[in-house]
Design a protein around this motif. Structure first.
Motif, short mmCIF file in Angstrom:
data_model
loop_
_atom_site.label_atom_id
_atom_site.label_comp_id
_atom_site.label_asym_id
_atom_site.label_seq_id
_atom_site.Cartn_x
_atom_site.Cartn_y
_atom_site.Cartn_z
N GLU A 104 -46.38 -18.34 32.24
CA GLU A 104 -45.30 -18.98 31.50
C GLU A 104 -45.73 -20.24 30.75
OE1 GLU A 104 -42.36 -19.70 34.48
OE2 GLU A 104 -42.32 -17.61 35.16
N HIS A 105 -46.98 -20.65 30.95
CA HIS A 105 -47.45 -21.86 30.27
C HIS A 105 -47.37 -21.65 28.75
CE1 HIS A 105 -50.06 -25.12 28.98
NE2 HIS A 105 -50.08 -25.60 30.21
N PRO A 106 -46.86 -22.63 28.02
CA PRO A 106 -46.70 -22.43 26.57
C PRO A 106 -47.99 -22.15 25.82
CG PRO A 106 -46.35 -24.73 27.20
CD PRO A 106 -46.37 -23.93 28.47
N ASP A 107 -49.12 -22.60 26.36
CA ASP A 107 -50.40 -22.36 25.69
C ASP A 107 -51.14 -21.14 26.23
OD1 ASP A 107 -50.03 -24.61 24.09
OD2 ASP A 107 -50.97 -25.94 25.56
N ALA A 108 -50.54 -20.45 27.18
CA ALA A 108 -51.20 -19.29 27.78
C ALA A 108 -51.51 -18.23 26.71
CB ALA A 108 -50.33 -18.68 28.87
N PHE A 109 -52.69 -17.66 26.79
CA PHE A 109 -53.11 -16.65 25.83
C PHE A 109 -52.15 -15.47 25.83
CE2 PHE A 109 -56.46 -13.34 24.56
CZ PHE A 109 -56.38 -13.66 23.22
N TRP A 110 -51.59 -15.17 26.98
CA TRP A 110 -50.62 -14.08 27.13
C TRP A 110 -49.42 -14.28 26.22
CZ3 TRP A 110 -50.34 -9.30 28.40
CH2 TRP A 110 -49.19 -8.71 28.89
N ASN A 111 -49.08 -15.54 25.94
CA ASN A 111 -47.93 -15.86 25.10
C ASN A 111 -48.30 -16.10 23.64
OD1 ASN A 111 -46.13 -15.84 27.32
ND2 ASN A 111 -46.76 -17.91 27.87
N ALA A 112 -49.57 -15.96 23.32
CA ALA A 112 -50.01 -16.22 21.95
C ALA A 112 -49.43 -15.20 20.98
CB ALA A 112 -51.53 -16.17 21.88
N ASN A 113 -49.19 -15.65 19.76
CA ASN A 113 -48.78 -14.76 18.70
C ASN A 113 -49.98 -13.88 18.33
OD1 ASN A 113 -48.68 -14.07 15.66
ND2 ASN A 113 -46.58 -14.67 16.10
N VAL A 114 -49.87 -12.59 18.54
CA VAL A 114 -50.99 -11.68 18.32
C VAL A 114 -51.49 -11.74 16.88
CG1 VAL A 114 -51.72 -9.25 18.28
CG2 VAL A 114 -50.40 -10.13 20.22
N GLU A 115 -50.57 -11.80 15.95
CA GLU A 115 -50.97 -11.82 14.54
C GLU A 115 -51.77 -13.09 14.21
OE1 GLU A 115 -51.29 -9.77 11.00
OE2 GLU A 115 -50.33 -9.11 12.86
N GLU A 116 -51.33 -14.22 14.75
CA GLU A 116 -52.03 -15.47 14.51
C GLU A 116 -53.42 -15.45 15.12
OE1 GLU A 116 -51.66 -19.53 16.79
OE2 GLU A 116 -50.06 -19.44 15.30
N ALA A 117 -53.51 -15.03 16.40
CA ALA A 117 -54.81 -14.99 17.06
C ALA A 117 -55.73 -13.99 16.39
CB ALA A 117 -54.62 -14.64 18.54
N ALA A 118 -55.18 -12.85 15.97
CA ALA A 118 -55.98 -11.82 15.31
C ALA A 118 -56.50 -12.30 13.96
CB ALA A 118 -55.17 -10.55 15.13
N THR A 119 -55.71 -13.10 13.27
CA THR A 119 -56.16 -13.64 11.99
C THR A 119 -57.36 -14.55 12.20
OG1 THR A 119 -53.96 -13.50 11.00
CG2 THR A 119 -55.50 -15.07 10.01
N GLY A 120 -57.32 -15.38 13.26
CA GLY A 120 -58.45 -16.23 13.58
C GLY A 120 -59.69 -15.43 13.92
N VAL A 153 -55.41 -8.31 20.47
CA VAL A 153 -55.86 -9.19 19.39
C VAL A 153 -57.07 -8.58 18.68
CG1 VAL A 153 -56.93 -11.44 18.93
CG2 VAL A 153 -54.90 -11.29 20.40
N THR A 154 -57.98 -8.01 19.44
CA THR A 154 -59.18 -7.43 18.83
C THR A 154 -58.84 -6.21 17.99
OG1 THR A 154 -60.53 -8.22 20.69
CG2 THR A 154 -61.49 -6.51 19.31
N ARG A 155 -57.96 -5.35 18.47
CA ARG A 155 -57.56 -4.17 17.68
C ARG A 155 -56.94 -4.61 16.35
NH1 ARG A 155 -57.80 1.26 19.89
NH2 ARG A 155 -57.38 1.69 17.70
N ARG A 156 -56.08 -5.63 16.42
CA ARG A 156 -55.45 -6.09 15.18
C ARG A 156 -56.46 -6.78 14.27
NH1 ARG A 156 -53.34 -5.44 10.85
NH2 ARG A 156 -51.80 -6.89 10.03
N ALA A 157 -57.37 -7.56 14.83
CA ALA A 157 -58.39 -8.23 14.02
C ALA A 157 -59.31 -7.22 13.36
CB ALA A 157 -59.21 -9.18 14.90
N PHE A 158 -59.59 -6.13 14.04
CA PHE A 158 -60.39 -5.03 13.49
C PHE A 158 -59.75 -4.52 12.20
CE2 PHE A 158 -60.78 -0.30 13.51
CZ PHE A 158 -62.14 -0.19 13.27
#
Length: 288
Positions: A104-120, A153-158
């Protein structure tokens, strides 16, 4: 730029050594361009050595800072010179095991926006231009939320790396793999671990080690036996998380596992070279 380039995406420091350390060391030693991307600092890891126990209870997340140092040592042992932290150090936090409050931590990777992380991650892909990309399967190997998220994230970044809508030159990764742990291989290992006594508790079932990959889904076997010592040294570098004794190791649960330098993968995208039915690829770059 190397004519063979490999990128692996892992969730936490130590994952790269435990399940892919021998493969990383093999390709680095052969002169391939090897890039490791780690998504979190592993702030929720359970600390094994009593003299480092204070790191686990520190509210300032000094465990994460400590684990960066462990990861640096592991990369040195494996010969990996290009290592990135997705979004920079501490951008995404270790989410802990499934169902814990750390999810539940706001910075937890589990809660990350997939599109944002994938763009990075796609930006790194476009910079490095790997021919082969490796991550986890859709179950994250054993169900850890950060492993599952790393797969997403990796599938989307691909996909994103090849899009013309992103700034910079598009790049199409030639082959995408998931790390595999064949069920038959785990069962064979369990039998061996129960034949002899050792410092750790022997496993009794596949799930004691991993979810396991059905053998029919495994496409690739990389024999990096010559790099067993490099893998073992890298694992020793992660002293907060791994105890190594001879040819065995254990995580915080104390369950014995073998240090194996033959590692397996499942081809998710890209073409495999023709081979006889039932045969494995023996090279992640096969057919390229």
């Amino acid at each position: 730029m190397s004519d063979r380039r490999l990128m692996m995406v892992h969730a936490h420091p130590d994952d790269e050594s435990i399940v892919t350390g021998a493969t990383l060391a093999k390709y680095a030693a052969e002169g391939a361009g090897v890039t490791l991307v780690t998504c979190t600092l592993g702030e929720e890891g359970e600390v094994i050595p009593p003299d480092l126990a204070h790191l686990a209870s520190d509210r300032e997340d000094t465990l994460g800072e400590h684990r960066i140092g462990e990861l640096d040592k592991a990369c040195l042992a494996l010969g990996v010179r290009d290592h990135r932290l997705l979004g920079g150090p501490g951008r995404y936090r270790d989410s802990g095991m499934m169902g814990t409050t750390a999810n539940e931590h706001p910075d937890a990777f589990w809660n990350a926006n997939v599109e944002e992380a994938a763009t990075g991650l796609a930006e790194i892909i476009r910079e490095v231009r790997p021919h082969v990309l490796v991550c986890y399967d859709e179950y994250g190997g054993y169900g850890h939320p950060d492993h599952i998220q790393a797969h997403r994230v990796t599938r989307r970044a691909f996909q994103r790396a090849a899009e013309r809508s992103m700034p910079g030159a598009p790049w199409q990764v030639r082959k995408l793999y998931a790390i595999a742990q064949p069920i038959s291989r785990i069962e064979e290992s369990i039998a061996r671990l129960n034949e002899e006594s050792g410092p750790f508790t022997p496993p009794t079932r596949v799930s004691d080690i991993a979810r396991g990959t059905p053998d029919t889904m495994v496409t690739t076997r990389v024999d990096a036996t010559e790099h067993w010592a490099a893998k073992a040294l890298a694992m020793r570098s992660h002293a907060t998380q791994i105890t190594v004794e001879g040819e065995r190791f254990a995580l915080s649960n104390g369950i014995a596992q073998e240090i194996d330098a033959v590692e397996y993968f499942t081809l998710l995208a890209g073409s495999a070279p023709r081979s006889r039915p039932g045969a494995y690829e023996d090279d992640l770059f096969a057919g390229l």
